[in-house]
Design a protein around this motif. Structure first.
Motif, mmCIF file in Angstrom:
data_model
loop_
_atom_site.group_PDB
_atom_site.id
_atom_site.type_symbol
_atom_site.label_atom_id
_atom_site.label_comp_id
_atom_site.label_asym_id
_atom_site.label_seq_id
_atom_site.Cartn_x
_atom_site.Cartn_y
_atom_site.Cartn_z
ATOM 1 N N ARG A 127 48.234 36.453 23.696
ATOM 2 C CA ARG A 127 47.078 36.873 22.899
ATOM 3 C C ARG A 127 45.757 36.362 23.453
ATOM 4 N NH1 ARG A 127 44.712 33.224 19.376
ATOM 5 N NH2 ARG A 127 45.868 31.313 18.902
ATOM 6 N N GLY A 128 45.808 35.581 24.533
ATOM 7 C CA GLY A 128 44.584 35.067 25.124
ATOM 8 C C GLY A 128 44.649 35.061 26.633
ATOM 9 N N LEU A 129 43.479 35.124 27.244
ATOM 10 C CA LEU A 129 43.392 35.105 28.697
ATOM 11 C C LEU A 129 42.259 34.157 29.089
ATOM 12 C CD1 LEU A 129 44.728 36.541 31.136
ATOM 13 C CD2 LEU A 129 42.866 38.208 31.037
ATOM 14 N N VAL A 130 42.551 33.172 29.947
ATOM 15 C CA VAL A 130 41.548 32.229 30.439
ATOM 16 C C VAL A 130 41.186 32.608 31.867
ATOM 17 C CG1 VAL A 130 41.032 29.821 30.970
ATOM 18 C CG2 VAL A 130 42.402 30.384 28.947
ATOM 19 N N LEU A 131 39.901 32.877 32.095
ATOM 20 C CA LEU A 131 39.409 33.252 33.418
ATOM 21 C C LEU A 131 38.792 32.034 34.087
ATOM 22 C CD1 LEU A 131 37.567 36.578 32.507
ATOM 23 C CD2 LEU A 131 39.981 36.251 33.082
ATOM 24 N N LYS A 132 39.271 31.694 35.266
ATOM 25 C CA LYS A 132 38.738 30.543 35.991
ATOM 26 C C LYS A 132 38.030 31.009 37.255
ATOM 27 C CE LYS A 132 42.339 27.595 34.053
ATOM 28 N NZ LYS A 132 43.518 26.728 34.309
ATOM 29 N N ASP A 133 37.391 32.145 37.132
ATOM 30 C CA ASP A 133 36.687 32.761 38.247
ATOM 31 C C ASP A 133 35.485 33.477 37.645
ATOM 32 O OD1 ASP A 133 35.994 33.781 40.677
ATOM 33 O OD2 ASP A 133 37.630 35.240 40.814
ATOM 34 N N TRP A 134 34.637 34.042 38.495
ATOM 35 C CA TRP A 134 33.553 34.876 37.993
ATOM 36 C C TRP A 134 34.123 35.997 37.146
ATOM 37 C CZ3 TRP A 134 32.773 40.107 39.187
ATOM 38 C CH2 TRP A 134 31.586 40.652 38.702
ATOM 39 N N ALA A 135 33.464 36.270 36.023
ATOM 40 C CA ALA A 135 33.937 37.318 35.124
ATOM 41 C C ALA A 135 33.039 38.548 35.243
ATOM 42 C CB ALA A 135 33.928 36.816 33.681
ATOM 43 N N PRO A 136 33.621 39.739 35.312
ATOM 44 C CA PRO A 136 32.828 40.981 35.323
ATOM 45 C C PRO A 136 32.302 41.256 33.911
ATOM 46 C CG PRO A 136 35.146 41.511 35.318
ATOM 47 C CD PRO A 136 35.068 40.016 35.402
ATOM 48 N N GLN A 137 31.271 40.514 33.514
ATOM 49 C CA GLN A 137 30.854 40.457 32.105
ATOM 50 C C GLN A 137 30.437 41.814 31.546
ATOM 51 O OE1 GLN A 137 29.179 36.883 30.367
ATOM 52 N NE2 GLN A 137 27.256 37.970 30.053
ATOM 53 N N VAL A 138 29.676 42.585 32.312
ATOM 54 C CA VAL A 138 29.236 43.892 31.805
ATOM 55 C C VAL A 138 30.447 44.772 31.505
ATOM 56 C CG1 VAL A 138 28.000 46.012 32.406
ATOM 57 C CG2 VAL A 138 26.985 43.781 32.930
ATOM 58 N N THR A 139 31.412 44.784 32.408
ATOM 59 C CA THR A 139 32.628 45.577 32.205
ATOM 60 C C THR A 139 33.396 45.097 30.989
ATOM 61 O OG1 THR A 139 32.811 46.026 34.574
ATOM 62 C CG2 THR A 139 34.812 46.271 33.268
ATOM 63 N N ILE A 140 33.520 43.790 30.843
ATOM 64 C CA ILE A 140 34.254 43.226 29.703
ATOM 65 C C ILE A 140 33.588 43.615 28.392
ATOM 66 C CG2 ILE A 140 34.829 41.065 28.524
ATOM 67 C CD1 ILE A 140 35.248 39.837 31.353
ATOM 68 N N LEU A 141 32.276 43.407 28.304
ATOM 69 C CA LEU A 141 31.577 43.658 27.043
ATOM 70 C C LEU A 141 31.605 45.125 26.641
ATOM 71 C CD1 LEU A 141 28.510 41.274 27.492
ATOM 72 C CD2 LEU A 141 30.326 41.067 25.785
ATOM 73 N N ARG A 142 31.674 46.014 27.625
ATOM 74 C CA ARG A 142 31.663 47.441 27.317
ATOM 75 C C ARG A 142 33.053 47.978 26.986
ATOM 76 N NH1 ARG A 142 27.336 49.651 31.910
ATOM 77 N NH2 ARG A 142 25.485 48.757 30.926
ATOM 78 N N HIS A 143 34.062 47.136 27.092
ATOM 79 C CA HIS A 143 35.422 47.596 26.788
ATOM 80 C C HIS A 143 35.592 47.712 25.272
ATOM 81 C CE1 HIS A 143 39.797 47.854 26.700
ATOM 82 N NE2 HIS A 143 39.751 48.087 28.012
ATOM 83 N N ARG A 144 36.271 48.743 24.855
ATOM 84 C CA ARG A 144 36.458 49.019 23.420
ATOM 85 C C ARG A 144 37.148 47.879 22.683
ATOM 86 N NH1 ARG A 144 41.549 49.259 22.804
ATOM 87 N NH2 ARG A 144 42.924 49.913 24.532
#
Length: 476
Positions: free
Chosen positions: A336-353
């Motif tokens: 139920r969770g994902l931890v990112l330890k790298d640069w995150a594609p923030q714009v793509t993430i935020l625009r996901h439904r």
């Protein structure tokens, strides 16, 4: 896109930190589309970031100058993203050493730039522009409200009833809506500029005034978001050469803007994981590229996420001095969770439904990205202009909920869990204000929108300056 600038040559000079550099490079892309000939000044380690722009536009070229040494900065300070905000004054003073190399470059160039567009932290380029008898346009990656308050603190120093009380309230009556802040939230913005006789303070204070004295002021914002503050800045500057050209992000229907951010091999995996989640069920947690969370803060955030039972995507930074994810947390929340330890594609993430809430430090880039994605925010401002941005999104726009304040504050995990679960709980829908601002931001950057018109106006102003008689930073 029409050629509005007759090929006028300009120098673009970004401050070498990701949150400052990326929006100015996005602006550079927009100006290149309008026919400007552009030289971008970068230090060697940032040259690769320009590759998408250079491969997209034949009218953009780089100028590479060495990052200057400074006694207050560690070796390798060119990696500004790895330095705390407290290092900003030293970085700014180091960058000022480029004044002479840039001047020499101008004086030996066969067709030197007719204007400079530079970051607000490179305010000394105003004096360089005056020396060269060309125009300097200040670019602010911060919002208009924040810049208005920073200038007001310089021009109208606040009165403090009890200088020893960090919680004493300061009313900024000269600013629209008269915001009120406890002293500790303004102290960094104020004390770095107003300790008389201190060379760093004098340097910072001069910068505030030089920015406002520049020929033009360019903001990564849009009129519909900060209209009252744009009007205020124009009144304070006593001219209308103020342009709101944001949000400087690729729109959903524009595939021509180069992606100037870092690449991430895990982008596809992140999107695939989000695809498995229901609509508005994931809280995205990210505190930007420079916030330094302690182990205690990390532990309580992890505890709160675990207690919330909500789905989450948590972006953490792995570097010396930064807190770490508590041992066993990822195993206990697997699925139920994902931890990112790298640069995150923030714009793509935020625009996901699937993303239904965004826990953010309220850095201006993150605020704009959240607004354009239409994602409600959970605000945890930590320092600097983040408190000012939080006032805008929490108190005025009402598209965010305040969950914590301060870089040293440790959240209560139970309260934190409640904020998260309520933000992405069953049946939660995005409010009317959030949806309306998303539409306004997207419309501003479409053909005929307010920001597109301001981009056209900026390009025309630069072109008109080519034929104007100009001396000492002011027209004759």
């Amino acid at each position: 896109m029409n050629n509005l600038s007759s090929g006028a040559h300009i120098l673009v000079f970004p401050y070498p930190a990701p949150g400052h550099m990326m929006p100015l490079l996005d602006l550079t892309h927009q100006l290149a589309l309008r026919g400007l000939t552009i030289t971008i000044l970068v230090t060697p380690k940032n040259l690769p970031i320009l590759q998408p722009l250079l491969s997209t536009h034949t009218n953009i070229r780089p100028l590479v100058l060495p990052f200057p040494a400074h006694p207050s900065l560690p070796s390798g300070a060119e990696n500004v993203k790895d330095l705390p905000p407290s290092a900003f004054p030293a970085i700014m003073r180091a960058m000022r050493q480029l004044h002479t190399p840039i001047l020499n470059w101008f004086q030996t160039h066969a067709s030197p730039p007719v204007a400079i567009i530079s970051d607000m932290f490179l305010w000394w380029t105003h004096h360089l522009a005056c020396q060269l008898s060309i125009r300097r346009y200040m670019f602010s990656p911060s919002g208009v409200m924040a810049m208005a308050i920073i200038y007001s603190l310089r021009r109208y120093p606040p009165e403090r009833n009890d200088p020893s009380d960090p919680n004493g309230l300061i009313s900024l009556s000269k600013i629209p809506n008269s915001p009120i802040y406890p002293w500790w939230q303004l102290q960094f913005l104020y004390s770095t500029s107003y300790v008389e006789g201190d060379p760093i303070s004098e340097f910072m204070r001069d910068g505030v005034m030089a920015n406002m004295a520049s020929w033009g002021l360019v903001f990564n914002s849009f009129t519909e978001l900060e209209r009252v503050y744009l009007d205020h800045v124009m009144a304070e500057a006593a001219h209308d050469r103020v342009w709101a050209v944001g949000p400087l992000l690729p729109t959903e229907d524009d595939q021509t803007a180069p992606n100037c951010g870092p690449s991430s091999e895990s982008k596809g995996d992140i999107v695939s994981w989000l695809d498995t989640c229901g609509d508005n069920t994931v809280v995205y947690v990210c505190f930007g590229s420079q916030a330094m969370l302690s182990d205690d803060q990390m532990e309580q955030i992890a505890s709160g996420l675990e207690k919330s039972a909500a789905r989450f995507l948590w972006c953490v930074k792995e570097a010396s001095g930064y807190g770490v994810v508590p041992q066993g947390f990822e195993e206990r929340t697997v699925g139920r969770g994902l931890v990112l330890k790298d640069w995150a594609p923030q714009v793509t993430i935020l625009r996901h439904r699937a993303v239904g809430a965004f826990l953010t430090h309220c850095g201006w880039n993150s605020v704009l990205e959240g607004l354009v994605a239409g994602v409600p925010m959970l605000a945890w401002p930590m320092e600097g202009d983040q408190f000012l941005n939080a006032t805008l999104v929490v108190d005025e726009l009402k598209v965010a909920t305040l969950v914590c304040e301060g870089a040293q504050t440790v959240p209560d995990p139970n309260k934190f869990a409640q904020f998260v679960s309520e933000a992405v709980g069953k049946g939660v829908t995005r409010n009317v204000r959030t949806r309306a601002l998303r539409v306004a931001g997207l419309e501003a950057m479409r053909e005929g929108g307010s920001s597109q018109k301001d981009l056209d106006g900026l390009a025309l102003d630069i072109a008109q300056g080519v034929s104007s008689e100009y001396e000492g930073g002011h027209e004759k």
